[in-house]
Design a protein around this motif. Structure first.
Motif, PDB file in Angstrom:
ATOM      1  N   GLY A 133       1.007  -1.314   0.028  1.00  0.00           N
ATOM      2  CA  GLY A 133       0.100  -0.108   0.054  1.00  0.00           C
ATOM      3  C   GLY A 133       0.824   1.138   0.047  1.00  0.00           C
ATOM      4  N   PRO A 134       0.562   2.249   0.829  1.00  0.00           N
ATOM      5  CA  PRO A 134       1.362   3.474   0.847  1.00  0.00           C
ATOM      6  C   PRO A 134       2.438   3.435   1.850  1.00  0.00           C
ATOM      7  N   HIS A 135       2.883   1.979   2.192  1.00  0.00           N
ATOM      8  CA  HIS A 135       3.828   1.947   3.164  1.00  0.00           C
ATOM      9  C   HIS A 135       5.220   1.521   2.618  1.00  0.00           C
ATOM     10  N   PRO A 136       6.243   2.425   2.485  1.00  0.00           N
ATOM     11  CA  PRO A 136       7.374   2.339   1.549  1.00  0.00           C
ATOM     12  C   PRO A 136       8.351   1.039   2.089  1.00  0.00           C
ATOM     13  N   LEU A 140       5.661   8.245   3.350  1.00  0.00           N
ATOM     14  CA  LEU A 140       4.511   7.517   2.525  1.00  0.00           C
ATOM     15  C   LEU A 140       4.326   7.819   1.042  1.00  0.00           C
ATOM     16  N   ASP A 141       3.882   6.551   0.486  1.00  0.00           N
ATOM     17  CA  ASP A 141       3.733   6.849  -0.943  1.00  0.00           C
ATOM     18  C   ASP A 141       2.325   6.917  -1.332  1.00  0.00           C
ATOM     19  N   PHE A 142       1.757   8.339  -1.490  1.00  0.00           N
ATOM     20  CA  PHE A 142       0.395   8.771  -1.501  1.00  0.00           C
ATOM     21  C   PHE A 142      -0.240   8.504  -2.789  1.00  0.00           C
ATOM     22  N   THR A 143       0.416   7.811  -3.880  1.00  0.00           N
ATOM     23  CA  THR A 143       0.123   7.735  -5.474  1.00  0.00           C
ATOM     24  C   THR A 143      -1.393   7.331  -5.564  1.00  0.00           C
TER      25      THR A 143
END
Length: 178
Positions: A102-105, A168-171
């Motif tokens: 998910g948004p967790h890199p 975090l990766d908010f893509t």
């Protein structure tokens, strides 16, 4: 972090508009203030404030991160995951991920908190026992509006960090807002 959207916020003094002025007297320690007496404790001791989720999802998610290519962090994270499952069996504890999800890199595991008492007990315990690991604590809210926008806000503007903040990766959230 995504740019903050222009927002209006309700007054934190809503319901206290006609209250008497606060005393300016200092407490015995000389630093803190004497507060007015209240006949009862805040309801926030028993129930999460709206719009926090008091239902099945729980009011807060706690993501405990470790760098999966760091053997020492991986070992510590596995031991912490086991300790949490043993010491806090009433909490919902998820999969010990060995990769980003998910948004967790980076790799992590997640714990859900359902009551203010659990929040107070677990977060204070985790402040001592998290060791070298970073922790994201974010609220789960029940609000009107696009789900992605609510999740984005809960993972960014409303996020609480322990240790180093991990971007975090908010893509995923942003794609759903286009």
């Amino acid at each position: 972090m995504p740019p903050l959207q222009k927002r209006t916020f309700p007054s934190p003094l809503a319901g206290y508009e006609n209250a008497t002025p606060l005393p300016t007297e200092r407490a015995e320690d000389g630093k803190s203030f004497v507060n007015p007496k209240n006949d009862q404790l805040s309801t926030a001791y028993e129930k999460f404030a709206d719009p926090l989720d008091n239902g099945r999802r729980g009011g807060f998610d706690v993501h405990i991160y470790y760098y999966q290519n760091n053997p020492e962090q991986t070992e510590y994270a596995k031991a912490l995951w086991e300790r949490i499952r043993r010491e806090f069996p009433e909490l919902r504890i998820y999969t010990f991920w060995d990769r980003p999800i998910g948004p967790h890199p980076v790799a992590m595991f997640e714990v859900n908190l359902f009551t203010p008492a659990q929040f107070g007990a677990f977060i204070s315990w985790l402040a001592i026992w998290r060791g070298p690991l970073s922790v994201l604590v974010h609220p789960n809210t029940v609000e009107d509006g696009p789900h992605a926008a609510i999740e984005l806000r809960n993972h960014s503007e409303r996020a609480i960090w322990m240790g180093e903040r991990i971007p975090l990766d908010f893509t995923l959230f942003l794609k759903h807002l286009e």
